[in-house]
Scaffold this motif. Structure first.
Motif, PDB file in Angstrom:
ATOM      1  N   LEU A  44      41.449 -77.253 -36.057  1.00  0.00           N
ATOM      2  CA  LEU A  44      42.169 -76.505 -37.082  1.00  0.00           C
ATOM      3  C   LEU A  44      43.165 -77.398 -37.813  1.00  0.00           C
ATOM      4  N   LEU A  45      43.821 -78.282 -37.076  1.00  0.00           N
ATOM      5  CA  LEU A  45      44.763 -79.210 -37.702  1.00  0.00           C
ATOM      6  C   LEU A  45      44.046 -80.122 -38.690  1.00  0.00           C
ATOM      7  N   LEU A  46      42.891 -80.645 -38.292  1.00  0.00           N
ATOM      8  CA  LEU A  46      42.105 -81.497 -39.192  1.00  0.00           C
ATOM      9  C   LEU A  46      41.653 -80.726 -40.424  1.00  0.00           C
ATOM     10  N   ALA A  47      41.264 -79.454 -40.215  1.00  0.00           N
ATOM     11  CA  ALA A  47      40.850 -78.626 -41.351  1.00  0.00           C
ATOM     12  C   ALA A  47      42.022 -78.392 -42.306  1.00  0.00           C
ATOM     13  N   LEU A  48      43.201 -78.131 -41.755  1.00  0.00           N
ATOM     14  CA  LEU A  48      44.383 -77.896 -42.582  1.00  0.00           C
ATOM     15  C   LEU A  48      44.771 -79.140 -43.374  1.00  0.00           C
ATOM     16  N   LEU A  49      44.617 -80.313 -42.772  1.00  0.00           N
ATOM     17  CA  LEU A  49      44.939 -81.559 -43.471  1.00  0.00           C
ATOM     18  C   LEU A  49      44.040 -81.751 -44.691  1.00  0.00           C
ATOM     19  N   CYS A  50      42.833 -81.192 -44.640  1.00  0.00           N
ATOM     20  CA  CYS A  50      41.916 -81.279 -45.783  1.00  0.00           C
ATOM     21  C   CYS A  50      42.171 -80.187 -46.807  1.00  0.00           C
ATOM     22  N   MET A  51      42.503 -78.979 -46.346  1.00  0.00           N
ATOM     23  CA  MET A  51      42.611 -77.840 -47.251  1.00  0.00           C
ATOM     24  C   MET A  51      43.953 -77.748 -47.966  1.00  0.00           C
ATOM     25  N   VAL A  52      45.047 -78.073 -47.269  1.00  0.00           N
ATOM     26  CA  VAL A  52      46.376 -77.905 -47.865  1.00  0.00           C
ATOM     27  C   VAL A  52      46.536 -78.699 -49.158  1.00  0.00           C
ATOM     28  N   PRO A  53      46.171 -79.991 -49.195  1.00  0.00           N
ATOM     29  CA  PRO A  53      46.301 -80.712 -50.476  1.00  0.00           C
ATOM     30  C   PRO A  53      45.429 -80.124 -51.579  1.00  0.00           C
ATOM     31  N   LEU A  54      44.302 -79.541 -51.219  1.00  0.00           N
ATOM     32  CA  LEU A  54      43.369 -78.994 -52.201  1.00  0.00           C
ATOM     33  C   LEU A  54      43.931 -77.769 -52.905  1.00  0.00           C
ATOM     34  N   CYS A  55      44.718 -76.977 -52.179  1.00  0.00           N
ATOM     35  CA  CYS A  55      45.189 -75.701 -52.757  1.00  0.00           C
ATOM     36  C   CYS A  55      46.699 -75.545 -52.697  1.00  0.00           C
ATOM     37  N   MET A  56      47.449 -76.652 -52.684  1.00  0.00           N
ATOM     38  CA  MET A  56      48.903 -76.582 -52.507  1.00  0.00           C
ATOM     39  C   MET A  56      49.573 -75.686 -53.541  1.00  0.00           C
ATOM     40  N   LYS A  57      49.229 -75.849 -54.807  1.00  0.00           N
ATOM     41  CA  LYS A  57      49.877 -75.067 -55.860  1.00  0.00           C
ATOM     42  C   LYS A  57      49.606 -73.584 -55.681  1.00  0.00           C
ATOM     43  N   ASP A  58      48.335 -73.225 -55.463  1.00  0.00           N
ATOM     44  CA  ASP A  58      47.980 -71.820 -55.295  1.00  0.00           C
ATOM     45  C   ASP A  58      48.488 -71.277 -53.963  1.00  0.00           C
ATOM     46  N   LEU A  59      48.591 -72.145 -52.966  1.00  0.00           N
ATOM     47  CA  LEU A  59      49.112 -71.727 -51.660  1.00  0.00           C
ATOM     48  C   LEU A  59      50.567 -71.303 -51.774  1.00  0.00           C
ATOM     49  N   ARG A  60      51.362 -72.092 -52.469  1.00  0.00           N
ATOM     50  CA  ARG A  60      52.772 -71.738 -52.669  1.00  0.00           C
ATOM     51  C   ARG A  60      52.905 -70.417 -53.412  1.00  0.00           C
ATOM     52  N   ARG A  61      52.087 -70.245 -54.446  1.00  0.00           N
ATOM     53  CA  ARG A  61      52.142 -69.012 -55.231  1.00  0.00           C
ATOM     54  C   ARG A  61      51.762 -67.801 -54.379  1.00  0.00           C
ATOM     55  N   THR A  62      50.728 -67.967 -53.562  1.00  0.00           N
ATOM     56  CA  THR A  62      50.268 -66.858 -52.725  1.00  0.00           C
ATOM     57  C   THR A  62      51.295 -66.496 -51.664  1.00  0.00           C
ATOM     58  N   VAL A  63      51.846 -67.508 -51.002  1.00  0.00           N
ATOM     59  CA  VAL A  63      52.849 -67.258 -49.962  1.00  0.00           C
ATOM     60  C   VAL A  63      54.070 -66.561 -50.548  1.00  0.00           C
ATOM     61  N   GLY A  64      54.446 -66.940 -51.761  1.00  0.00           N
ATOM     62  CA  GLY A  64      55.631 -66.367 -52.382  1.00  0.00           C
ATOM     63  C   GLY A  64      55.485 -64.898 -52.737  1.00  0.00           C
ATOM     64  N   ARG A  65      54.249 -64.433 -52.996  1.00  0.00           N
ATOM     65  CA  ARG A  65      54.070 -63.032 -53.423  1.00  0.00           C
ATOM     66  C   ARG A  65      53.338 -62.174 -52.400  1.00  0.00           C
ATOM     67  N   LEU A  66      52.995 -62.749 -51.245  1.00  0.00           N
ATOM     68  CA  LEU A  66      52.239 -61.997 -50.245  1.00  0.00           C
ATOM     69  C   LEU A  66      53.127 -60.945 -49.580  1.00  0.00           C
TER      70      LEU A  66
END
Length: 327
Positions: A44-66
């Motif tokens: 899971l850690l390896l998967a997160l290291l790949c996914m987080v950079p890919l969706c950082m901008k949208d991740l921040r937006r989603t976390v902020g309004r979830l």
């Protein structure tokens, strides 16, 4: 257009469960060298290291309004689909045979359809019911239920109950994923791209795995493995976990839960093919006959899915940078 979306959904589901089935090779490579929760946490850690950079901008937006409700759905998806399923199966195998456990995990599609019928009021047509029966029957045959000498033993009752709970847990994950998709469709402001949703669920599951993994002496065991085992972990993380779950979320928002349940039969069928091709294990008529039934079940349900729209429309991504990934 709607027909195309439904076919895309079925292709996503087939890809997701096919990739999930390749985990048999990973288990074979890592068996006895790392603890179950250590494998899960590191992958899971390896998967997160790949996914987080890919969706950082949208991740921040989603976390902020979830909303709190949205976080609750994600938490229970991680709990049921990644953490609890593995824990129940692991402890169940301590008290029952692998043959019996394999038979019982084949009940997941049946549990999923039952929950979808009761809770989501999804209709069960003749074609879909026949397809589901073919899928469940194929999985049971594939797992060797008709092989002479395999029978349920009284001393395995506790372990068998744990494995059944694991199958029910996986079915609950399937159902929650669909409910979350329907809610996101009803409230576009809460919509999440599959990459973002996979990242959040993986992060929650990673946190849940940290404590039990700590009791498996992970540092020592990880230091002792070689290149082959690390390659297996990389495959299990970014590919089997990240890509498969992204395809799962992209598929479940386009299809009925019962359709996803049918395509889950690709897991044991893929595992069978890889066991024969890669691990050079033998397969009898039960395995090949079960595989044919699984494929037949997917065909029957896929044909029905193409004729009737799912209960929720496909989500339209509001995330510009990631929208192309779903096409």
């Amino acid at each position: 257009m709607m027909v195309l979306e439904r076919w895309k959904g079925m292709l996503y589901l087939m890809g997701a469960f096919t990739l999930a089935g390749t985990s048999v090779i990973t288990a074979w490579l890592l068996n006895g060298k790392l603890g179950t929760f250590t494998i899960t946490a590191v992958s899971l850690l390896l998967a997160l290291l790949c996914m987080v950079p890919l969706c950082m901008k949208d991740l921040r937006r989603t976390v902020g309004r979830l909303s709190w409700g949205g976080w609750g759905y994600l938490f229970f998806q991680a709990l049921l689909g990644m953490f609890l399923f593995r824990m129940l199966l692991l402890h169940g195998l301590l008290h029952t045979s692998t043959a019996e456990a394999g038979i019982l995990t084949g009940t997941t599609p049946a549990f999923t359809v039952m929950l979808a019928f009761v809770l989501l009021k999804e209709s069960v047509s003749g074609s879909r019911l026949t397809g589901m029966l073919c899928t469940v029957g194929g999985i049971l045959v594939l797992q060797g239920m008709l092989t002479p000498g395999i029978s349920f033993k009284e001393q395995h009752v506790y372990g068998n109950l744990l494995v059944l709970c694991a199958a029910l847990s996986e079915s609950g994950f399937n159902l929650l994923s669909r409910i979350g998709s329907v809610k996101q469709t009803a409230s576009p402001s809460q919509a999440m791209h599959p990459v973002v949703q996979t990242t959040l669920v993986s992060a929650i599951a990673f946190l849940l795995c940290l404590i039990p993994a700590g009791f498996e002496d992970p540092v020592t065991s990880l230091a002792a493995i070689g290149l082959r085992e690390w390659l297996a972990l990389i495959w299990y993380g970014p590919i089997v976990t990240a890509v498969a779950f992204i395809m799962w979320y992209a598929g479940i928002e386009r299809c009925h839960v019962s359709t996803a349940a049918a395509f889950s039969g690709m897991m044991p069928f893929t595992a069978l093919l890889l066991s024969v091709i890669v691990l050079k294990e033998s397969a009898g008529w039960e395995q090949w006959g079960g595989g044919i039934l699984v494929v037949l079940g997917m065909f029957l349900i896929g044909r029905q899915q193409a004729k009737s729209p799912p209960s929720a429309k496909p989500l339209q991504s509001e995330h510009g940078s990631l929208a192309g990934a779903r096409e």
